[in-house]
Design a protein around this motif. Structure first.
Motif, PDB file in Angstrom:
ATOM      1  N   TYR A  92       0.936  -0.785  -0.153  1.00  0.00           N
ATOM      2  CA  TYR A  92      -0.575  -0.408   0.422  1.00  0.00           C
ATOM      3  C   TYR A  92       1.319   1.384   0.011  1.00  0.00           C
ATOM      4  O   TYR A  92       0.728   2.362  -0.604  1.00  0.00           O
ATOM      5  CB  TYR A  92      -1.165   0.189   1.245  1.00  0.00           C
ATOM      6  N   ALA A 576      -4.211  -1.143   4.412  1.00  0.00           N
ATOM      7  CA  ALA A 576      -5.409  -0.671   3.842  1.00  0.00           C
ATOM      8  C   ALA A 576      -5.894   1.098   2.885  1.00  0.00           C
ATOM      9  O   ALA A 576      -6.466   1.022   2.142  1.00  0.00           O
ATOM     10  CB  ALA A 576      -6.241  -1.874   2.756  1.00  0.00           C
ATOM     11  N   LYS A 577      -5.799   1.016   4.096  1.00  0.00           N
ATOM     12  CA  LYS A 577      -6.400   2.208   4.335  1.00  0.00           C
ATOM     13  C   LYS A 577      -5.674   3.608   4.208  1.00  0.00           C
ATOM     14  O   LYS A 577      -6.090   4.971   4.211  1.00  0.00           O
ATOM     15  CB  LYS A 577      -6.845   2.717   5.989  1.00  0.00           C
ATOM     16  N   ARG A 579      -3.452   6.205   2.391  1.00  0.00           N
ATOM     17  CA  ARG A 579      -4.046   7.183   1.417  1.00  0.00           C
ATOM     18  C   ARG A 579      -2.642   8.694   0.868  1.00  0.00           C
ATOM     19  O   ARG A 579      -2.774   9.332   0.705  1.00  0.00           O
ATOM     20  CB  ARG A 579      -5.195   8.015   1.900  1.00  0.00           C
TER      21      ARG A 579
ATOM     22  N   PRO B 103      -3.390  -2.412  -4.652  1.00  0.00           N
ATOM     23  CA  PRO B 103      -5.173  -2.888  -4.910  1.00  0.00           C
ATOM     24  C   PRO B 103      -5.481  -2.064  -4.282  1.00  0.00           C
ATOM     25  O   PRO B 103      -5.200  -1.119  -3.836  1.00  0.00           O
ATOM     26  CB  PRO B 103      -4.888  -4.249  -3.194  1.00  0.00           C
ATOM     27  N   ASP B 105      -9.064  -0.677  -2.307  1.00  0.00           N
ATOM     28  CA  ASP B 105     -10.367  -0.921  -1.954  1.00  0.00           C
ATOM     29  C   ASP B 105     -12.192  -0.410  -1.575  1.00  0.00           C
ATOM     30  O   ASP B 105     -11.553   0.631  -2.826  1.00  0.00           O
ATOM     31  CB  ASP B 105     -10.034  -0.470   0.283  1.00  0.00           C
ATOM     32  N   GLU B 107     -14.165   1.646  -0.333  1.00  0.00           N
ATOM     33  CA  GLU B 107     -13.929   3.004   0.026  1.00  0.00           C
ATOM     34  C   GLU B 107     -13.727   3.914  -0.770  1.00  0.00           C
ATOM     35  O   GLU B 107     -14.418   4.806  -1.807  1.00  0.00           O
ATOM     36  CB  GLU B 107     -13.520   3.711   0.803  1.00  0.00           C
ATOM     37  N   ARG B 111     -14.660   5.945  -4.206  1.00  0.00           N
ATOM     38  CA  ARG B 111     -15.173   7.687  -5.046  1.00  0.00           C
ATOM     39  C   ARG B 111     -14.435   7.746  -6.008  1.00  0.00           C
ATOM     40  O   ARG B 111     -14.731   9.099  -6.400  1.00  0.00           O
ATOM     41  CB  ARG B 111     -13.980   8.195  -3.022  1.00  0.00           C
TER      42      ARG B 111
END
Lengths: 819, 124
Positions: A92, A576-577, A579, B103, B105, B107, B111
């Protein structure tokens, strides 16, 4: 390096039984170092975005590259620290990294032939011919005005030249040093780049056609050789930003010297003033490639500038500024020209002429010129700023036409301010650029040292040289004895809404160096002192707003600095979150700290373990002893008391935190409030480790991380018998209040730390302070002061309403602690 | 509610996207074959196409180019596990409105789809 080595030694002693544990500890320590570097780089990039520093785009690229590397290192350290967890973080992080690369990416400009092209073919081709040449070609084609023949060495040729001589990476390395806050360094950097360019060879694919075109243009209709002018024509010049007078033009060039002249004009792209202007208007170097326009020299009887509208007033007449011969002195701001005012409407009758006698430009050609001006205004659809020449035969030629820099109309912000009752020091000056501002008078009677100009200066100068453009962000106003609004600098000043008056004949006699004055350029008056009703105008719009660099930063900064992973207790606190790179940094740091606690907690045998420090303070803190940081009497205890702390730096800091008069304000227990907000809605365990503060200590060392409401603080200190090795590093970040309040608090903390001899740096809402090479007892005193400061600053941003509050608070704190 | 096509050489990957977007009320058709997807796009002119970069016969960029010809109104999101700046530049040049990296996700996908559907179709 010293502390790193020390750490190896301690960790070796402590963890000698387990090589693996020692490695983990080293990884942790290194991770903390990269965490530091990342936060600093993020703050530096944010500072650029929010306008606190004006630097070249190359610096943004460079800082981002360093940040990407540091983030990668952090991720690698975390995987060494906990090899079996957070396996997807690298993936990520790579993804965010790619988005960052995309936001940094500049479309590659063309560098293919033609390298030399006929001027007449360049109408509407600014990307190939630069703004000036494209406008001039359009003037001939659409407005039908007389324009000399000419040719353009294209932007493609410029890019090809930089590429072929391998200059691009060298120039970028120098440009990334550019910071307009350090103008003295800028001069050196600019000179170095120009040397590089001038020493390079123009590749034969460019030099060949260029020399041939120059020979052809240099042969007049009568077959005799004529001299040429080589003029800069960069992309973005004469467009959204004027770049008026920022680049070099050469006059009287022999056709045989055309290639050398090309090189000089190209190098002019890197004059300090041109770089300053480009940075302030928000362009990357690569976005403003330099084309060079060659025209034959006009043997001018008179020349000058025409404004098709004399002011922002849509009904204003035309104004012509004329000097005998060639107009270089006029636009350089050193000549006082004659000024003609003509009606905007045909047949353009002459309305005024100053001075009235001995005209350089007679009435008849002036009216013909006005007609050309009107044609240009109609062709371009906006008032024009036109450079013209009148040759010996009485024919007019248009040399340049660009949109006029538009000043915000006076009184747009409401009713005009009433005239102050103070008698003015100077009056009857002419407005060269409108507006009003207050500042401190500085005389520049002979030599002008642009670098030495300080912010807030009202410069008093004999003329208006173009070099002043380099100081446009630092000047409050300019008062000139001579010079006109037709100069390059006046044009740049209007663009930046900097008040400038000229014709202040007695300025050097009636003003004094160091005097505070208010300049009302609209009225042509200078008042003594600071007159709020005039000076308190709304802040100027930054000329880089809406620029390419500003737009790229607006895309880049959320990917770098945005923080979505705010709450480590949330189920969304997962790789995964992520940003942004900031999220990756936050995640890695959080997990590394967690890992260190669990590392110690799970392996109690023979190792110092993190233990809770029990005290009366509303603060949850864990202490990890590396050796000698806690008295032996506490060795068997699960929790320790403050009086069992043996570590000199932690003891001193704690003494301040827990001092009887430390003002612990009423409030919630001291935890990470951002996490608390979420957790408190459910079941809240007040000693939960992820919300806690911690200290890693030895006898002479402490690394203390305090989570304090919405901000966090790190104190890293060494305090032993060797003065030279002692240091205190202090970092303070974040806050829950509005940006203004946080700024106020940060400024107050800064004043206190500076008072105690810390060197302090702030960037965004991050404050770094350090102190080193002090005797042990002084370090202890400073650490105790820091403890008091931390107790006192908790939630301070919620309480400081204004600057007066802050002053009172700083004074009270110093009164209490400096004894 | 918009008509969306998804083209991915791995059917399962397409199905996952389909499930997420259908829950948002969109109509989603999944393809693994380039020709079928292009024929569908030409006939139905969907509002949005989500294209994987690695396909069976063509590259995602080639399919993008073809969709721009057959259904210029269709907005396109590129989705790839192997991002390169070259394909990103090329995709943006050909009018893709997003270039997303796997990958991805739920959310983020939701968006990006909202943004693409709200974007001005004239700008691609």
């Amino acid at each position: 390096m010293f502390s790193k080595e020390l750490f190896r030694r301690w960790t070796y002693q402590v963890f000698a039984p387990g090589v693996l544990l020692r490695e983990k500890y080293n990884a942790f320590r290194e991770l903390l170092r990269f965490d530091d570097a990342c936060l600093e780089l993020i703050a530096a990039i944010e500072d650029i975005h929010y306008g606190a520093s004006a630097v070249d785009w190359a610096r943004v690229v460079h800082l981002t590259r360093r940040l990407r590397t540091s983030v990668e290192e952090m991720v690698a350290r975390l995987s060494r620290l906990s090899p079996s967890r957070h396996l997807d973080l690298a993936e990520y992080a790579k993804k965010v990294d790619f988005y960052v690369q995309m936001a940094l990416d500049l479309p590659a400009g063309g560098m293919s032939p033609p390298f030399v092209a006929d001027l007449a073919a360049m109408a509407g081709r600014p990307e190939l011919a630069g703004g000036k040449a494209a406008n001039l070609a359009t003037a001939a084609e659409k407005a039908g005005v007389p324009v000399p023949p000419g040719f353009v060495v294209t932007t493609g040729a410029f890019r090809y030249f930089l590429e072929a001589s391998e200059l691009r990476p060298k120039i970028d390395r120098l440009l990334r040093r550019v910071d307009l806050a350090r103008p003295d360094e800028l001069a050196g950097t600019a000179a170095e780049i120009r040397r590089l360019v001038l020493a390079a060879r123009v590749p034969p694919d460019v030099a060949g056609p260029l020399a041939a075109a120059a020979r052809a243009l240099g042969t007049g209709p009568d077959g005799r050789t004529r001299l040429l002018a080589a003029r800069s024509s960069a992309v973005a010049e004469d467009g959204r930003a004027s770049f008026a007078g920022q680049y070099e033009s050469l006059l009287g060039v022999s056709p045989d010297d055309a290639v050398a002249a090309y090189l000089r004009v190209a190098a002019g792209k890197y004059a300090a003033k041109a770089i300053t202007y480009r940075v302030l208007t928000g362009y990357a170097d690569d976005e403003t490639p330099m084309a060079v326009l060659f025209l034959p020299m006009v043997e001018a009887r008179a020349s000058g500038v025409l404004y098709t509208r004399d002011s922002a007033d849509p009904d204003a007449p035309m104004a012509v500024y004329a000097v005998p011969g060639l107009g270089a002195d006029l636009v350089e701001g050193s000549a006082s020209p004659e000024r003609l005012v003509l009606s905007h409407d045909p047949p353009h009758p002459l309305l005024d002429r100053q001075p009235p006698d001995a005209p350089a430009l007679a009435d008849a050609p002036a009216r013909r010129l006005a007609a050309l001006g009107l044609a240009l205004e109609q062709a371009f659809g906006a008032p024009q700023d036109v450079e013209w020449a009148l040759d010996a035969a009485g024919a007019l030629a248009i040399l340049q036409s660009r949109p006029m820099a538009v000043e915000a109309p006076a009184g747009e912000t409401g009713e005009p301010a009433p005239a102050p009752r103070v008698p003015p020091l100077l009056s009857g000056c002419r407005r060269a650029s409108g507006g009003a501002a207050a500042g401190t008078v500085r005389f520049a009677a002979t030599v002008l040292d642009v670098e030495a100009i300080e912010p807030g200066t009202v410069l008093v100068t004999p003329t208006l040289p173009t070099t002043l453009a380099r100081a446009v962000d630092r000047l409050a106003a300019v008062i000139a004895v001579s010079g006109s609004r037709a100069g390059h600098f006046a044009s740049v000043a209007r663009e930046f809404a900097l008040p400038v008056v000229t014709g202040a004949t007695d300025a050097f006699d009636l003003l004094a160096d160091g005097l505070e004055v208010t300049v009302d350029a609209d009225a042509g008056v200078v008042y003594p002192g600071r007159i709020e009703s005039l000076a308190a105008r709304p802040p100027r719009a930054r000329p880089s707003d809406g620029s390419p660099v500003a737009e790229r930063l607006a895309r880049l900064v959320p990917l770098i600095a945005g923080l979505t992973l705010t709450d480590p207790t949330s189920p969304d606190f997962i790789p995964a979150k992520v940003r942004s790179l900031h999220d990756v940094v936050r995640f890695a740091h959080e997990k590394a700290v967690t890992e260190m606690f669990s590392l110690v907690g799970d392996n109690a045998r023979g190792l110092a373990s993190a233990r809770q420090l029990k005290s009366h303070l509303p603060l949850t803190m864990y202490v990890l002893d590396l050796g000698g940081g806690v008295f032996e009497t506490a060795s068997g205890d699960k929790a320790i008391r403050p009086d069992q702390i043996k570590s000199a730096p932690l003891w001193a800091l704690w003494a301040g935190l827990a001092a009887d008069d430390a003002p612990w304000p009423e409030g919630p227990p001291i935890l990470d409030d951002a996490a608390f907000d979420r957790t408190s809605a459910g079941i809240f365990a007040s000693d939960s480790k992820h919300l806690a503060s911690y200290a890693v200590v030895s006898d002479t060392y402490a690394h203390v991380m305090l989570r304090f409401g919405y901000h966090f603080t790190v104190v890293d200190a060494l305090c032993g018998p060797d003065d030279q090795q002692n240091y205190v590093n202090f970092r303070f970040k974040g806050g829950g209040a509005s940006f203004e309040q946080r700024t106020l608090r940060l400024a107050s903390v800064r004043r206190i730390l500076s008072h105690f001899g810390f060197s302090v740096r702030t960037a965004g809402d991050l404050l770094d302070a350090s102190l080193s090479r002090l005797p042990e007892h002084l370090v202890q005193k400073r650490l105790a002061m820091l403890g008091c400061l931390l107790a006192a600053t908790r939630m301070l941003d919620m309480r400081l309403a204004d600057a007066a509050d802050a002053d009172a608070w700083v004074a009270a704190f110093l009164e209490r602690t400096d004894r | 509610m918009a008509d969306i096509i998804v083209l991915d050489d791995v059917i399962d990957a397409g199905i996952v996207i389909k499930r997420i977007l259908e829950r948002k009320g969109h109509g989603v058709a999944v393809f693994t074959e380039e020709e079928e997807a292009l024929a569908y796009a030409a006939k139905k002119k969907p509002a949005l196409a989500i294209l994987d970069m690695k396909l069976k016969k063509l590259s995602g960029v080639e399919v993008l180019e073809e969709i721009r010809k057959r259904s210029p109104e269709t907005r396109v999101i590129m989705l790839t596990g192997y991002p390169t700046l070259e394909t990103a530049r090329e995709s943006v040049r050909l009018g893709a409105c997003e270039y997303c990296v796997k990958p991805i996700d739920k959310e983020e996908l939701e968006r990006k789809v909202e943004e693409a559907l709200a974007a001005d179709p004239a700008k691609g």
